[in-house]
Design a protein around this motif. Structure first.
Motif, mmCIF file in Angstrom:
data_model
loop_
_atom_site.group_PDB
_atom_site.id
_atom_site.type_symbol
_atom_site.label_atom_id
_atom_site.label_comp_id
_atom_site.label_asym_id
_atom_site.label_seq_id
_atom_site.Cartn_x
_atom_site.Cartn_y
_atom_site.Cartn_z
ATOM 1 N N HIS A 117 21.822 20.450 88.237
ATOM 2 C CA HIS A 117 22.976 21.469 88.101
ATOM 3 C C HIS A 117 22.896 22.474 89.101
ATOM 4 O O HIS A 117 24.123 22.938 89.500
ATOM 5 C CB HIS A 117 22.770 22.023 86.757
ATOM 6 N N ASP A 118 21.584 23.003 89.373
ATOM 7 C CA ASP A 118 21.628 23.712 90.567
ATOM 8 C C ASP A 118 22.008 23.283 91.727
ATOM 9 O O ASP A 118 22.753 24.234 92.547
ATOM 10 C CB ASP A 118 20.089 24.455 90.582
ATOM 11 N N LEU A 119 21.671 22.063 92.222
ATOM 12 C CA LEU A 119 22.229 21.477 93.178
ATOM 13 C C LEU A 119 23.726 21.324 93.157
ATOM 14 O O LEU A 119 24.087 21.528 94.306
ATOM 15 C CB LEU A 119 21.522 19.909 93.461
ATOM 16 N N ALA A 120 24.373 20.972 92.008
ATOM 17 C CA ALA A 120 25.890 20.660 92.186
ATOM 18 C C ALA A 120 26.638 22.209 92.443
ATOM 19 O O ALA A 120 27.346 22.257 93.021
ATOM 20 C CB ALA A 120 26.230 20.140 90.792
ATOM 21 N N LYS A 121 25.764 23.250 91.545
ATOM 22 C CA LYS A 121 26.504 24.462 91.905
ATOM 23 C C LYS A 121 26.190 24.985 93.429
ATOM 24 O O LYS A 121 27.458 25.457 94.115
ATOM 25 C CB LYS A 121 25.733 25.652 91.027
ATOM 26 N N ALA A 122 25.200 24.638 93.866
ATOM 27 C CA ALA A 122 25.136 25.049 95.409
ATOM 28 C C ALA A 122 25.922 24.088 96.441
ATOM 29 O O ALA A 122 26.435 24.781 97.439
ATOM 30 C CB ALA A 122 23.486 24.825 95.932
ATOM 31 N N LYS A 123 26.262 23.015 96.025
ATOM 32 C CA LYS A 123 26.903 22.270 96.808
ATOM 33 C C LYS A 123 28.493 22.620 96.664
ATOM 34 O O LYS A 123 29.294 22.744 97.813
ATOM 35 C CB LYS A 123 26.875 20.688 96.435
ATOM 36 N N ILE A 124 29.006 23.132 95.450
ATOM 37 C CA ILE A 124 30.412 23.645 95.152
ATOM 38 C C ILE A 124 30.390 24.709 96.089
ATOM 39 O O ILE A 124 31.584 25.187 96.772
ATOM 40 C CB ILE A 124 30.631 23.709 93.964
ATOM 41 N N GLU A 125 29.361 25.627 95.949
ATOM 42 C CA GLU A 125 29.526 27.159 96.800
ATOM 43 C C GLU A 125 29.703 26.799 98.330
ATOM 44 O O GLU A 125 30.057 27.381 98.993
ATOM 45 C CB GLU A 125 28.385 27.882 96.364
ATOM 46 N N GLU A 126 28.731 25.744 98.762
ATOM 47 C CA GLU A 126 28.689 25.449 99.927
ATOM 48 C C GLU A 126 30.200 25.010 100.457
ATOM 49 O O GLU A 126 30.730 25.304 101.554
ATOM 50 C CB GLU A 126 27.839 24.532 100.380
ATOM 51 N N SER A 127 30.588 24.265 99.829
ATOM 52 C CA SER A 127 31.959 23.342 100.130
ATOM 53 C C SER A 127 33.241 24.578 100.151
ATOM 54 O O SER A 127 33.951 24.546 100.952
ATOM 55 C CB SER A 127 32.432 22.367 98.979
ATOM 56 N N GLU A 128 32.968 25.444 99.048
ATOM 57 C CA GLU A 128 34.015 26.639 99.109
ATOM 58 C C GLU A 128 33.717 27.560 100.336
ATOM 59 O O GLU A 128 34.890 27.813 100.998
ATOM 60 C CB GLU A 128 33.625 27.620 97.922
ATOM 61 N N ARG A 129 32.598 27.976 100.891
ATOM 62 C CA ARG A 129 32.510 28.456 101.876
ATOM 63 C C ARG A 129 32.894 27.935 103.261
ATOM 64 O O ARG A 129 33.558 28.485 104.141
ATOM 65 C CB ARG A 129 30.906 28.780 102.252
ATOM 66 N N LEU A 130 32.757 26.440 103.427
ATOM 67 C CA LEU A 130 33.232 25.755 104.462
ATOM 68 C C LEU A 130 34.822 25.570 104.443
ATOM 69 O O LEU A 130 35.479 25.749 105.582
ATOM 70 C CB LEU A 130 32.557 24.198 104.309
ATOM 71 N N ARG A 131 35.369 25.580 103.052
ATOM 72 C CA ARG A 131 36.962 25.422 103.198
ATOM 73 C C ARG A 131 37.386 26.579 103.373
ATOM 74 O O ARG A 131 38.326 26.700 104.211
ATOM 75 C CB ARG A 131 37.162 25.598 101.832
ATOM 76 N N LYS A 132 36.739 27.848 103.228
ATOM 77 C CA LYS A 132 37.211 29.269 103.723
ATOM 78 C C LYS A 132 37.117 29.437 105.183
ATOM 79 O O LYS A 132 37.913 29.838 105.953
ATOM 80 C CB LYS A 132 36.471 30.334 102.907
ATOM 81 N N ALA A 133 36.132 28.939 105.657
ATOM 82 C CA ALA A 133 35.653 28.916 107.202
ATOM 83 C C ALA A 133 36.860 28.212 107.875
ATOM 84 O O ALA A 133 36.887 28.585 108.898
ATOM 85 C CB ALA A 133 34.069 28.558 107.455
ATOM 86 N N LEU A 134 37.239 27.142 107.438
ATOM 87 C CA LEU A 134 38.070 26.284 107.928
ATOM 88 C C LEU A 134 39.475 26.459 108.047
ATOM 89 O O LEU A 134 40.284 25.934 108.656
ATOM 90 C CB LEU A 134 37.649 24.838 107.878
ATOM 91 N N GLY A 135 39.806 27.496 106.918
ATOM 92 C CA GLY A 135 40.976 27.929 106.723
ATOM 93 C C GLY A 135 41.779 26.869 105.947
ATOM 94 O O GLY A 135 42.940 26.738 105.902
ATOM 95 N N ILE A 136 41.243 26.057 105.026
ATOM 96 C CA ILE A 136 41.897 25.087 104.385
ATOM 97 C C ILE A 136 42.126 25.604 102.776
ATOM 98 O O ILE A 136 41.515 26.541 102.424
ATOM 99 C CB ILE A 136 41.037 23.744 104.017
ATOM 100 N N SER A 137 43.621 25.517 102.605
ATOM 101 C CA SER A 137 44.271 26.239 101.384
ATOM 102 C C SER A 137 43.503 25.564 100.102
ATOM 103 O O SER A 137 42.997 24.612 100.253
ATOM 104 C CB SER A 137 45.694 26.046 101.331
ATOM 105 N N GLU A 138 43.537 26.401 99.051
ATOM 106 C CA GLU A 138 42.889 25.971 97.821
ATOM 107 C C GLU A 138 43.574 24.869 97.236
ATOM 108 O O GLU A 138 42.935 24.181 96.483
ATOM 109 C CB GLU A 138 42.847 27.265 96.913
#
Length: 182
Positions: A117-138
């Protein structure tokens, strides 16, 4: 030999004559499609962490620190009332820090494989940071680029057909006007 299966006699064959079914033979599945029929199920969806388990882990970490302090103070020979007061103070301090957001959780690199569960949360946070960095819309939908490209291609083909029809009509008009003038 029974029911015409196997050797008539095992003599000289190097076998016992015992007949077995070949269980390594895999029969092909005719009903199963090689690809999923429902593309919604085939899309990647990250595992969602259970917030109750994450909360339990945070509380457990606090209690582990409190128990470590208690053991240390007991080894030093501190009075029982003093130990209880210090442990309660540490527990309250850690709870306040957790509520204030200072302790956002363990570092994703330090997580073990059993902390799913901690790994899943970390992965979601990482994906969200990457999405914002690449400028991909929600509201980006996977594969929407190809759909848009297909729509543009259809529109350009339809436009080309309309232009061809217009040119054909102009050519007919020109031919009629030449025939009328003659």
């Amino acid at each position: 030999m029974s029911s015409n299966v196997g050797l008539s006699t095992p003599r000289g064959s190097g076998t016992s004559g015992y007949v077995q079914k070949n269980r390594s033979l895999l029969k092909p599945r005719e009903k199963a499609a090689p690809y999923p029929q429902d593309w919604e199920k085939a899309k990647h969806r990250p595992r969602q962490p259970d917030p109750e388990i994450l909360e339990h882990e945070r509380k457990r970490e606090i209690e582990v620190k409190v128990v470590e302090l208690r053991d240390k103070l007991e080894d030093e020979g501190v009075d029982e009332d003093e130990i209880d007061d210090r442990c309660d103070g540490l527990r309250k301090k850690l709870e306040e820090e957790r509520k204030a957001g200072k302790d956002a959780g363990p570092d994703a690199r330090g997580l073990k494989a059993h902390q799913v569960h901690d790994l899943a949360k970390a992965k979601i946070e990482e994906s969200e940071r990457l999405r914002k960095a690449l400028g991909i819309s929600e509201n980006y939908e996977e594969g929407s680029h190809w759909r848009k490209q297909e729509e543009r291609l259809r529109e350009s083909l339809a436009q080309r057909e309309r232009e061809d029809e217009e040119q054909l009509e102009k050519a007919k008009e020109a031919r009629r006007s030449r025939e009328d003038s003659e």
